[in-house]
Design an enzyme around this catalytic site. Structure first.
Site, PDB file in Angstrom:
ATOM      1  N   CYS A   2       0.835  -1.211   0.000  1.00 23.54           N
ATOM      2  CA  CYS A   2       0.000   0.000   0.000  1.00 23.54           C
ATOM      3  C   CYS A   2       0.867   1.258   0.000  1.00 23.54           C
ATOM      4  O   CYS A   2       2.006   1.244   0.450  1.00 23.54           O
ATOM      5  CB  CYS A   2      -0.865   0.049   1.250  1.00 23.54           C
ATOM      6  SG  CYS A   2      -1.834  -1.415   1.525  1.00 23.54           S
ATOM      7  N   LYS A 590       6.314  -4.246  -4.609  1.00 32.07           N
ATOM      8  CA  LYS A 590       7.744  -3.942  -4.599  1.00 32.07           C
ATOM      9  C   LYS A 590       8.306  -3.991  -3.186  1.00 32.07           C
ATOM     10  O   LYS A 590       9.430  -4.420  -2.966  1.00 32.07           O
ATOM     11  CB  LYS A 590       7.954  -2.543  -5.198  1.00 32.07           C
ATOM     12  CG  LYS A 590       9.408  -2.113  -5.339  1.00 32.07           C
ATOM     13  CD  LYS A 590      10.103  -2.847  -6.457  1.00 32.07           C
ATOM     14  CE  LYS A 590      11.561  -2.465  -6.621  1.00 32.07           C
ATOM     15  NZ  LYS A 590      12.283  -3.486  -7.418  1.00 32.07           N
TER      16      LYS A 590
HETATM   17  O1  M6R Z   1      13.379  -4.981  -0.856  1.00 27.78           O
HETATM   18  P1  M6R Z   1      13.970  -6.333  -0.685  1.00 27.78           P
HETATM   19  O2  M6R Z   1      15.218  -6.560  -1.426  1.00 27.78           O
HETATM   20  O3  M6R Z   1      14.155  -6.687   0.785  1.00 27.78           O
HETATM   21  O4  M6R Z   1      12.868  -7.344  -1.228  1.00 27.78           O
HETATM   22  C1  M6R Z   1      12.979  -8.727  -1.062  1.00 27.78           C
HETATM   23  C2  M6R Z   1      12.104  -9.470  -2.052  1.00 27.78           C
HETATM   24  O5  M6R Z   1      10.751  -9.201  -1.784  1.00 27.78           O
HETATM   25  C3  M6R Z   1      12.414  -9.072  -3.487  1.00 27.78           C
HETATM   26  O6  M6R Z   1      13.751  -9.286  -3.776  1.00 27.78           O
HETATM   27  C4  M6R Z   1      11.551  -9.872  -4.469  1.00 27.78           C
HETATM   28  O7  M6R Z   1      11.906 -11.216  -4.421  1.00 27.78           O
HETATM   29  C5  M6R Z   1      11.768  -9.261  -5.869  1.00 27.78           C
HETATM   30  N1  M6R Z   1      10.559  -8.636  -6.320  1.00 27.78           N
HETATM   31  C6  M6R Z   1      12.220 -10.217  -6.869  1.00 27.78           C
HETATM   32  O8  M6R Z   1      12.385  -9.609  -8.111  1.00 27.78           O
END
Ligand code: M6R
Length: 595
Positions: A2, A590
């Site tokens: 959100c 994201k």
């Molecule tokens: O913001 P972060 O790197 O902690 O996020 C971790 C995962 O949610 C993130 O890498 C997710 O796997 C991606 N959308 C993959 O492309």
């Protein structure tokens, strides 16, 4: 995840276009519903529904909304299915207040029951509404607004940022606990948002409130108070100098493709920064003297942590435990102590799983460092030292440039741990450019050939094992096909039975592992698989595989880093060919600020 945005001005004006534009800038976070509320001469106008910003805005003519104060919210469903009633913002019982949140109120169910028992009108299952009633509860008991918020803060468990306005005054109020929030100060207006991109086109003067702070926004000033004692806190505004180019597509059809092409440039900037950083050597010393080293992350960031652990072992002879953040809590937190060092890896710096692991590690006295892209995020503030990834904004939900810069950082640190000169790493950005040039047309053709398949494997070994996992994650994330990443040698221990004629299997081969990969290729080829091999030019691989996607010659570690680029492109093209939007895959967000 959100996103919220609130805007306060000193005169009645057309707020609809401002709210729609801000909502558009928050879309990269992922969402399923959209809403907008304006407050105009004591009246609240609320319009919201499930759908994309443009369709909800058109259906409810949000552009026509006017007022002195406005709130918009993008919702990514957690509490309550995506529906009109669960969309945000929400009203209080009488319709005198309107508010919206991002994040999660974990005692939502209990609080809703209390509110209903107290006679309040609860319309939805959503925890954003719970935040509104939490304030209403104390207003109706006769408390002043700031005191009502302070008490509500005590009742609301979880991590969230919340903005609320009442019909009969001229302000908005915002407070946060555990989620990002930025306040903007403009000429004749103030605003508040979950993050910077939605604020920067309006103003570059910002304040970053901390957890447990309440911000009151008037059109010409803001005031920050502590939840604890209600006293005023001085927070000096800062000027943001970052470029806004990053939040435009710059001629590319999608952010993902733009970000794939930006990888060389951001790697160059990162290496330059690391070369000049006085912080690297103390970090290396800390890691050298640690009893155990842990690299901790989720999703793509975890794959970078895995790559880092391979580099540390191969180059510096130093064992590192790469671990998914929630499993760190369950498995290692009881075993760690002050002698251990952890690097917490996160693009957003807001991933709740990672922050939970950080909290668990800190409770045990572990030395905790961060590696994050979003400067000012919770991770950058909660760790004693956090290396920046220097990628600028990454808008596309699938991580690309932040992954490669995480891997570059670990490669750099491994070189320094090993006492090796990092001069060699300067060639990496050029090699990345060459890789994209060399593979792009061939990858597009392969994507077309295998696009009908909804089952795939991506296999690697050694330094390319985490790359295979990352390639598989990208494919799953944006093509919605099942793609499993695996150690190539494991394939014969079970998955081999899935192979049928034409079944696509991607092998990512390191220069030292060619004979092993050739065995793997032949095992599946004789059973009908179509083998796509990503590797340096090698006549043996060319003779054995079906397609050889050639990447530039380098060393075992750089080879792995370069090999991810064709995999990113493969997933991008397959996603587009399937008619999906790779930037905003369904069901995903994201920034995952929930458990
Ligand atoms: O913001 P972060 O790197 O902690 O996020 C971790 C995962 O949610 C993130 O890498 C997710 O796997 C991606 N959308 C993959 O492309």
């Amino acid at each position: 995840m959100c996103g919220i945005f609130g805007y306060v001005t000193n005169k009645e004006e057309a707020l609809g276009p401002i709210l729609i534009a801000a909502a558009e800038r928050l879309t990269y976070r992922g969402y399923d519903s959209v809403g907008a509320a304006t407050i105009n001469s004591g009246k609240i106008d609320l319009r919201k529904d499930v759908g994309k910003v443009d369709s909800v805005a058109a259906k409810y003519n949000i552009a026509e909304m006017r007022g002195q104060r406005g709130i918009t919210q993008l919702r990514w469903a957690t509490f309550g299915e995506p529906s009109q009633v669960n969309s945000q913002p929400h009203l209080d019982s009488k319709g005198d207040m309107v508010g919206a949140h991002n994040g999660n109120v974990v005692n939502n169910v209990e609080l809703r029951e209390q509110f209903m028992a107290e006679g309040m009108t609860v319309r939805s299952q959503n925890d954003g509404e719970t935040c509104v009633h939490a304030v209403e509860r104390y207003i109706s008991r006769g408390y002043q607004f700031i005191d009502a918020i302070r008490l509500a803060y005590g009742d609301l468990q979880g991590d969230y940022a919340f903005v609320i306005g009442r019909a009969d005054d001229d302000k908005l109020y915002a407070f946060k606990k555990g989620s990002g929030m930025v306040v903007g100060l403009g000429d004749g207006f103030t605003c508040v948002s979950s993050d910077l991109p939605s604020i920067l086109p309006l103003t570059r003067t910002v304040i970053r409130p901390q957890d447990g702070e309440i911000v009151t926004l008037w059109a010409d000033r803001v005031e920050v108070r502590s939840v604890k004692d209600g006293k005023q806190i001085v927070r000096m505004p800062e000027t943001v100098t970052e470029s806004m180019d990053a939040v435009q597509k710059g001629g590319y059809p999608h952010f993902m493709l733009k970000e794939i092409h930006e990888q060389a440039q951001v790697a160059r900037e990162l290496i330059h920064l690391l070369d000049g950083s006085p912080d690297v050597q103390p970090l290396i010393e800390k890691m050298k003297s640690a009893r155990h080293l842990y690299f901790i992350g989720c999703g793509t960031s975890y794959h970078a942590a895995m790559a880092g652990s391979v580099y540390f072992a191969q180059l510096a002879g130093r064992a590192v435990i790469p671990i998914l953040a929630p499993q760190f809590i369950a498995q290692y937190a009881p075993a760690v102590g002050y002698e251990d060092v952890g690097i917490f890896v996160s693009q957003s710096g807001e991933t709740k799983d990672v922050l939970n692991a950080l909290e668990a590690a800190e409770a045990r006295g572990m030395t905790c460092f961060g590696l994050a892209n979003v400067v000012g995020s919770t991770l950058t503030r909660a760790t004693s030292f956090c290396l920046p990834l220097c990628c600028g904004y990454e808008i596309s939900v699938p991580a690309t440039k932040t992954f490669t810069n995480q891997v570059v950082t670990f490669l750099y640190l491994a070189y320094r741990m090993a006492g090796k000169s990092t001069a060699d790493l300067a060639r990496i950005p050029d090699l990345m450019v060459q890789t994209i040039e060399m593979v792009a047309p061939q990858i597009e053709a392969i994507a077309k050939d295998i696009n009908e398949w909804n089952d795939m494997y991506c296999l690697g070994y050694g330094a390319t094992y985490p790359i295979a996992l990352e390639g598989a994650l990208k494919l799953k994330e944006i093509t919605y096909a099942h793609c499993e990443g695996m150690l190539s040698t494991e394939f014969k221990h079970g998955p081999l039975s899935a192979v049928s004629k034409g079944f696509p299997i991607v092998f990512v081969a390191g220069p030292n592992d060619v004979p092993l990969i050739i065995s793997g290729i032949n095992e599946v080829k004789v059973r009908g698989a179509r083998t796509i091999v990503v590797a340096e030019e090698d006549s043996r691989l060319r003779a054995n595989g079906d397609d050889l996607v050639v990447i530039p010659k380098s060393d075992a570690q750089t080879n792995a880093l370069l090999a991810v680029l064709p995999l990113q492109l493969l997933s991008y093209h397959m996603s587009v060919m399937r008619g999906f939007d790779p930037d905003f895959p369904r069901n995903l967000s994201k920034t995952l600020t929930v458990d």
